[in-house]
Design an enzyme around this catalytic site. Structure first.
Site, PDB file in Angstrom:
ATOM      1  N   LYS A 117       6.666   1.223   8.762  1.00 18.79           N
ATOM      2  CA  LYS A 117       5.897   1.738   8.082  1.00 18.79           C
ATOM      3  C   LYS A 117       4.149   2.149   8.355  1.00 18.79           C
ATOM      4  O   LYS A 117       4.900   2.424   9.572  1.00 18.79           O
ATOM      5  CB  LYS A 117       5.541   0.136   7.137  1.00 18.79           C
ATOM      6  CG  LYS A 117       6.602  -0.555   5.897  1.00 18.79           C
ATOM      7  CD  LYS A 117       6.160  -1.758   6.105  1.00 18.79           C
ATOM      8  CE  LYS A 117       4.633  -1.645   5.005  1.00 18.79           C
ATOM      9  NZ  LYS A 117       4.697  -0.776   4.049  1.00 18.79           N
ATOM     10  N   GLY A 153       5.675  -0.570   0.145  1.00 24.00           N
ATOM     11  CA  GLY A 153       7.176   0.223   0.496  1.00 24.00           C
ATOM     12  C   GLY A 153       7.027   0.483   1.880  1.00 24.00           C
ATOM     13  O   GLY A 153       6.987  -0.404   2.432  1.00 24.00           O
ATOM     14  N   ALA A 154       7.474   1.831   2.226  1.00 22.37           N
ATOM     15  CA  ALA A 154       8.520   2.102   3.281  1.00 22.37           C
ATOM     16  C   ALA A 154       8.325   3.634   3.792  1.00 22.37           C
ATOM     17  O   ALA A 154       8.831   4.210   3.186  1.00 22.37           O
ATOM     18  CB  ALA A 154       9.762   1.130   3.798  1.00 22.37           C
ATOM     19  N   ASP A 155       8.728   3.732   4.974  1.00 24.84           N
ATOM     20  CA  ASP A 155       8.072   4.837   5.475  1.00 24.84           C
ATOM     21  C   ASP A 155      10.041   5.469   5.998  1.00 24.84           C
ATOM     22  O   ASP A 155      10.251   6.808   5.453  1.00 24.84           O
ATOM     23  CB  ASP A 155       7.392   5.262   6.424  1.00 24.84           C
ATOM     24  CG  ASP A 155       6.242   5.138   5.922  1.00 24.84           C
ATOM     25  OD1 ASP A 155       6.098   5.997   5.117  1.00 24.84           O
ATOM     26  OD2 ASP A 155       5.596   4.786   6.500  1.00 24.84           O
ATOM     27  N   GLY A 179       0.879   5.200   5.210  1.00 21.76           N
ATOM     28  CA  GLY A 179      -0.856   5.268   4.537  1.00 21.76           C
ATOM     29  C   GLY A 179      -1.929   4.491   5.790  1.00 21.76           C
ATOM     30  O   GLY A 179      -2.827   4.400   4.188  1.00 21.76           O
ATOM     31  N   GLU A 204      -0.794  -5.147   5.898  1.00 18.55           N
ATOM     32  CA  GLU A 204       1.013  -4.899   5.971  1.00 18.55           C
ATOM     33  C   GLU A 204       1.471  -6.123   6.585  1.00 18.55           C
ATOM     34  O   GLU A 204       2.587  -6.300   5.990  1.00 18.55           O
ATOM     35  CB  GLU A 204       2.142  -3.627   5.689  1.00 18.55           C
ATOM     36  CG  GLU A 204       1.115  -2.601   4.444  1.00 18.55           C
ATOM     37  CD  GLU A 204       1.390  -1.920   4.523  1.00 18.55           C
ATOM     38  OE1 GLU A 204       2.195  -0.983   5.383  1.00 18.55           O
ATOM     39  OE2 GLU A 204       1.456  -0.568   3.489  1.00 18.55           O
ATOM     40  N   THR A 260       0.631  -1.056   0.217  1.00 11.02           N
ATOM     41  CA  THR A 260      -0.304   0.281  -0.022  1.00 11.02           C
ATOM     42  C   THR A 260       0.619   1.584   0.333  1.00 11.02           C
ATOM     43  O   THR A 260       2.037   0.924   0.480  1.00 11.02           O
ATOM     44  CB  THR A 260      -0.853  -0.163   1.558  1.00 11.02           C
ATOM     45  OG1 THR A 260      -1.734  -1.393   1.239  1.00 11.02           O
ATOM     46  CG2 THR A 260      -1.798   1.083   1.353  1.00 11.02           C
ATOM     47  N   GLY A 261       0.377   2.185  -0.562  1.00 12.17           N
ATOM     48  CA  GLY A 261       0.822   3.256  -1.203  1.00 12.17           C
ATOM     49  C   GLY A 261       1.528   3.515  -2.764  1.00 12.17           C
ATOM     50  O   GLY A 261       1.326   2.829  -3.210  1.00 12.17           O
TER      51      GLY A 261
HETATM   52  O1  DER Z   1       2.029   2.678   5.035  1.00 14.52           O
HETATM   53  C1  DER Z   1       2.787   2.235   4.373  1.00 14.52           C
HETATM   54  O2  DER Z   1       3.313   1.589   5.412  1.00 14.52           O
HETATM   55  C2  DER Z   1       3.974   2.587   3.360  1.00 14.52           C
HETATM   56  O3  DER Z   1       4.270   1.581   2.477  1.00 14.52           O
HETATM   57  C3  DER Z   1       4.121   3.675   2.819  1.00 14.52           C
HETATM   58  O4  DER Z   1       4.135   4.047   4.854  1.00 14.52           O
HETATM   59  C4  DER Z   1       4.574   4.059   2.111  1.00 14.52           C
HETATM   60  O5  DER Z   1       4.393   4.922   0.997  1.00 14.52           O
HETATM   61  P1  DER Z   1       5.111   5.667  -0.068  1.00 14.52           P
HETATM   62  O6  DER Z   1       5.115   4.635  -1.119  1.00 14.52           O
HETATM   63  O7  DER Z   1       3.675   6.581  -1.067  1.00 14.52           O
HETATM   64  O8  DER Z   1       5.853   6.411  -0.085  1.00 14.52           O
END
Ligand code: DER
Length: 232
Positions: free
Chosen positions: A97, A85-87, A100, A106, A28-29
């Protein structure tokens, strides 16, 4: 934009890791959205046969839009690969994470996979986790008490930052796919991430936190100039 290109090239590189017949966890993201679009292309144009398990209702919607066959985690039981994804990610491939708001599904999907691959632009790489506010999912019942318990715990753990804020969606509290709320912990730096991940989930009312420790196997890093690096 360079950031978009960085996200796209990382997503594209990870999509190439997906093989026929795989059960794939779909993250997600915005970066994961590029992955879903890439896989959709491969399903439509190259006849790739996969089953996707989404990690949020919005990813499920996008997957349907691009023609990926989706199933629930219970139907899939176990996944070959999850791409998300990841922050933040550090040198040990530990993650923050939840930016989002989908961290609960996740983490469950990533854990139920033979392999977890993170796709991220270079800006997500950090020396140590914690500059990004750490998301914590809490049930609605007594969430303000849970918030107070969290803040007491942070004092006891002697972390630098102790402020926690309720994640809003417009002028109302955000409600996750499971009907919970998210508190963001503004810690500045975490230090002992293993301890933090364990302690947070012991607090009554806390469902899950955004620290992914020893879950990610590979990070695919995208750069604005189109370069991609794979870190295992
Ligand atoms: O919510 C999450 O963990 C998402 O993977 C996110 O944080 C990463 O979002 P982005 O790809 O929009 O930067």
């Amino acid at each position: 934009s360079p950031i978009d290109r960085a996200k796209f090239v990382a997503a594209k590189r990870a999509a190439d890791m997906v093989e026929d017949g795989m059960r794939v966890g779909l993250g997600t993201g915005s970066t994961a959205a590029w992955l879903v679009r890439c896989l959709g292309e491969m399903v439509q144009n190259d006849g790739l046969r996969i089953k996707g398990v989404p990690t949020s209702s919005r990813t499920a919607e996008l997957a349907r839009e691009v023609g990926i066959e989706i199933q629930t985690l219970d139907e899939a039981k176990w996944l070959d690969l999850t791409i998300d994804g990841a922050d933040e990610f550090d040198r040990d491939l530990n993650l923050i994470k939840g930016g989002g708001g989908a961290l609960l599904q996740e983490k469950i999907v990533a854990t139920a996979s033979d392999r977890m691959v993170v796709i991220a632009d270079k800006a997500k790489e950090v020396e140590s986790l914690g500059a990004f506010p750490l998301p914590v999912e809490v049930i609605p019942f007594g969430w303000q008490t849970t918030q107070a318990l969290l803040e007491e715990t942070l004092v006891a753990m002697e972390v630098m930052g102790r402020k926690t804020t309720l994640r809003m969606n417009g002028d109302a509290a955000l409600v996750t796919d499971e009907g919970n709320h998210i508190l963001d912990l503004h810690l500045n730096r975490i230090g002992n991430v293993r301890q933090m991940a364990l302690v947070l989930n012991q607090i009554p009312g806390v469902v899950e936190n955004g620290l992914f420790i020893d879950i990610c196997d590979t990070v695919v890093v995208g750069y604005g100039d189109g370069k991609v690096e794979v870190r295992d």
